[in-house]
Write an enzyme that holds these catalytic residues in place. Structure first.
Site, PDB file in Angstrom:
ATOM      1  N   SER A 143      40.738  16.606  16.741  1.00 37.32           N
ATOM      2  CA  SER A 143      40.487  15.570  15.726  1.00 37.32           C
ATOM      3  C   SER A 143      39.301  15.843  14.813  1.00 37.32           C
ATOM      4  O   SER A 143      39.059  15.061  13.879  1.00 37.32           O
ATOM      5  CB  SER A 143      40.307  14.210  16.399  1.00 37.32           C
ATOM      6  OG  SER A 143      41.554  13.697  16.804  1.00 37.32           O
ATOM      7  N   LYS A 192      39.928  15.744  11.110  1.00 35.74           N
ATOM      8  CA  LYS A 192      39.876  14.547  10.267  1.00 35.74           C
ATOM      9  C   LYS A 192      38.714  14.553   9.283  1.00 35.74           C
ATOM     10  O   LYS A 192      38.695  13.759   8.327  1.00 35.74           O
ATOM     11  CB  LYS A 192      39.848  13.298  11.150  1.00 35.74           C
ATOM     12  CG  LYS A 192      41.147  13.111  11.956  1.00 35.74           C
ATOM     13  CD  LYS A 192      41.098  11.856  12.811  1.00 35.74           C
ATOM     14  CE  LYS A 192      42.443  11.564  13.464  1.00 35.74           C
ATOM     15  NZ  LYS A 192      42.688  12.327  14.689  1.00 35.74           N
ATOM     16  N   SER A 232      39.501   7.468  15.361  1.00 37.70           N
ATOM     17  CA  SER A 232      40.275   8.710  15.337  1.00 37.70           C
ATOM     18  C   SER A 232      41.786   8.476  15.354  1.00 37.70           C
ATOM     19  O   SER A 232      42.539   9.176  16.036  1.00 37.70           O
ATOM     20  CB  SER A 232      39.884   9.605  16.523  1.00 37.70           C
ATOM     21  OG  SER A 232      40.190  10.954  16.264  1.00 37.70           O
ATOM     22  N   LYS A 280      32.044  14.023  14.048  1.00 41.61           N
ATOM     23  CA  LYS A 280      33.406  13.673  14.473  1.00 41.61           C
ATOM     24  C   LYS A 280      33.739  14.428  15.750  1.00 41.61           C
ATOM     25  O   LYS A 280      33.511  15.643  15.835  1.00 41.61           O
ATOM     26  CB  LYS A 280      34.415  14.044  13.372  1.00 41.61           C
ATOM     27  CG  LYS A 280      35.842  13.613  13.700  1.00 41.61           C
ATOM     28  CD  LYS A 280      35.989  12.114  13.614  1.00 41.61           C
ATOM     29  CE  LYS A 280      37.357  11.655  14.141  1.00 41.61           C
ATOM     30  NZ  LYS A 280      37.438  11.696  15.621  1.00 41.61           N
TER      31      LYS A 280
END
Length: 411
Positions: A61, A64, A116, A229
């Site tokens: 993730s 992202k 997320s 992140k």
């Protein structure tokens, strides 16, 4: 005799204790559990620490970050998005979106970066490009633009795909770009948020920020943390990209394929501390500093100004060992007009004869170039005078030619 020796020893130890001892940072590179890591300076892009930094791994993730960059570039935050696809069937983490839901781009970005949500990622991709494949093309183009040469994206969420890969260095470049966007920082550091569907205000979704480094109540809290992140899949293992700020300097670090999640958080603190404790920033230029000049002709020279602040990172203790210079591109501006502040040339900055960066250079003064054949900027009287002079010259030439012809025929 023993008493005298003991007394001398005490005096010696006392005197030694008065000698100032210079403390030094631990310059030993950190040992971490992630398979790949890159620590870079955000302002210059310089690598400060690396471990398999150019090896490809699945980003999970942390993908992202790039998704958010594309959306922030292509959309307005208050744009409304109607979910047209069945995103609730998406694999992995979801925030709970359904077909027909209406939210803003800003709200979907919150779902993307805080919780997320893979469904939020897909919804944004469809909104921007109409399909996942077309959005992936935008992601890959942006990656190349940022200098990431070993990255290939296949989707906006980071779901496992054998061709969905990046490197620690490339991943750090993406967050380096993101920390320059205040909307990204504001959204990604929001502690929590409640989404209310615009088509059905009674249906709400609660979001909570999973970046524990910015959470003061978390054991993983890091006082210098800026934004970041996290990510996880079975094949990617623990992944993270984070930034930290201290004394107005920002560092970015990426961690890929970390086996131990808790240890990875501790490693992030260790890596950032290593960067802040062992490197100094040497200031080279400030924005609008005169860095060179350009000679238009023998009577006109234009000052060249830096369009940005420029720093250079060196190991602590080497601050005075650096020398720098700038080489301006060879370009003919003799027949060009420009205003003060216009970017007219580029300059390559060298530190110790090694190229550091190319910077845009702005004109420190305006210049209005007028061609002899360009009458658009001349006054009416000047135009009359020029045309009158040309007419007289033509008349004189015609008269002279007539005389020559007459003389020839007389012969």
């Amino acid at each position: 005799m023993k008493r005298r020796l003991k007394a001398l020893t005490i005096i010696f130890l006392f005197l030694v204790s008065l000698i100032p001892i210079k403390a030094s940072a631990d310059a030993t590179p950190p040992s971490i559990n992630a398979a790949g890591c890159a620590l870079i300076d955000a302002s210059t892009g310089q690598m400060l620490y690396g471990k398999n930094e150019n090896t490809q791994y699945e980003p999970a993730s942390t993908t992202k970050v790039m998704t958010a960059l594309i959306v922030l570039e292509k959309c307005k935050l208050n744009d409304e998005v109607t979910i047209q696809q069945d995103v609730d069937r998406e694999d992995g983490t979801r925030i709970g979106l359904k077909k027909g839901d209406v939210l803003t781009v800003h709200e979907l970005l919150l779902g993307l970066l805080l919780d997320s949500g893979n469904d939020a990622a897909d919804a944004l991709a469809y909104h921007v490009s109409g399909s996942i494949d077309e959005f992936a093309k935008l992601m890959n183009a942006k990656a190349k633009e940022l200098g990431a040469t070993n990255t290939n994206f296949k989707n906006p969420s980071g779901l496992p795909d054998p061709q969905h890969l990046t490197t620690p260095h490339d991943l750090a470049l993406f967050l380096r770009e993101a920390v320059n966007n205040q909307d990204f920082i504001k959204i990604s550091t929001t502690p929590s948020y409640t989404l209310a569907m615009r088509n059905d205000p009674q249906r709400t979704i609660n979001l909570y920020n999973k970046n524990y480094m910015i959470n003061k109540g978390s054991k993983f809290y890091y006082p210098n943390a800026l934004c970041g992140k996290n990510g996880y899949t079975i094949t990617a293992n623990q992944t993270y990209v984070a930034s930290a700020k201290k004394d107005d300097h920002i560092l970015v670090a990426s961690f890929l394929y970390a086996v131990d999640k808790n240890q990875n958080f501790e490693d992030m603190k260790t890596v950032f501390d290593y960067g802040f404790n062992n490197f100094s920033w040497v200031h080279i230029y400030s924005k609008n500093d005169k860095v060179s000049e350009y000679k238009i002709n023998n009577t006109l020279t234009i000052p060249l100004l830096s369009t940005k602040d420029l720093d250079y990172v060196v190991p602590k203790g080497d601050e005075t060992k650096e020398s720098y210079d700038i080489k301006v591109e060879d370009k003919d501006l003799s027949k060009q007009s420009f205003n003060e502040g216009d970017e007219i040339l580029k300059g390559k900055v060298y530190v110790n004869d090694k190229e550091l960066e190319t910077v845009d250079l702005a004109a420190g003064a305006s210049r209005n170039y007028t061609s002899l054949f360009d009458v658009s900027s001349l006054s009416k009287n000047s135009i009359i005078a020029i045309y009158g002079g040309c007419a007289l010259a033509a008349l004189g030439a015609a008269t002279g030619l007539g005389i020559l012809i007459k003389q020839k025929f007389k012969k």
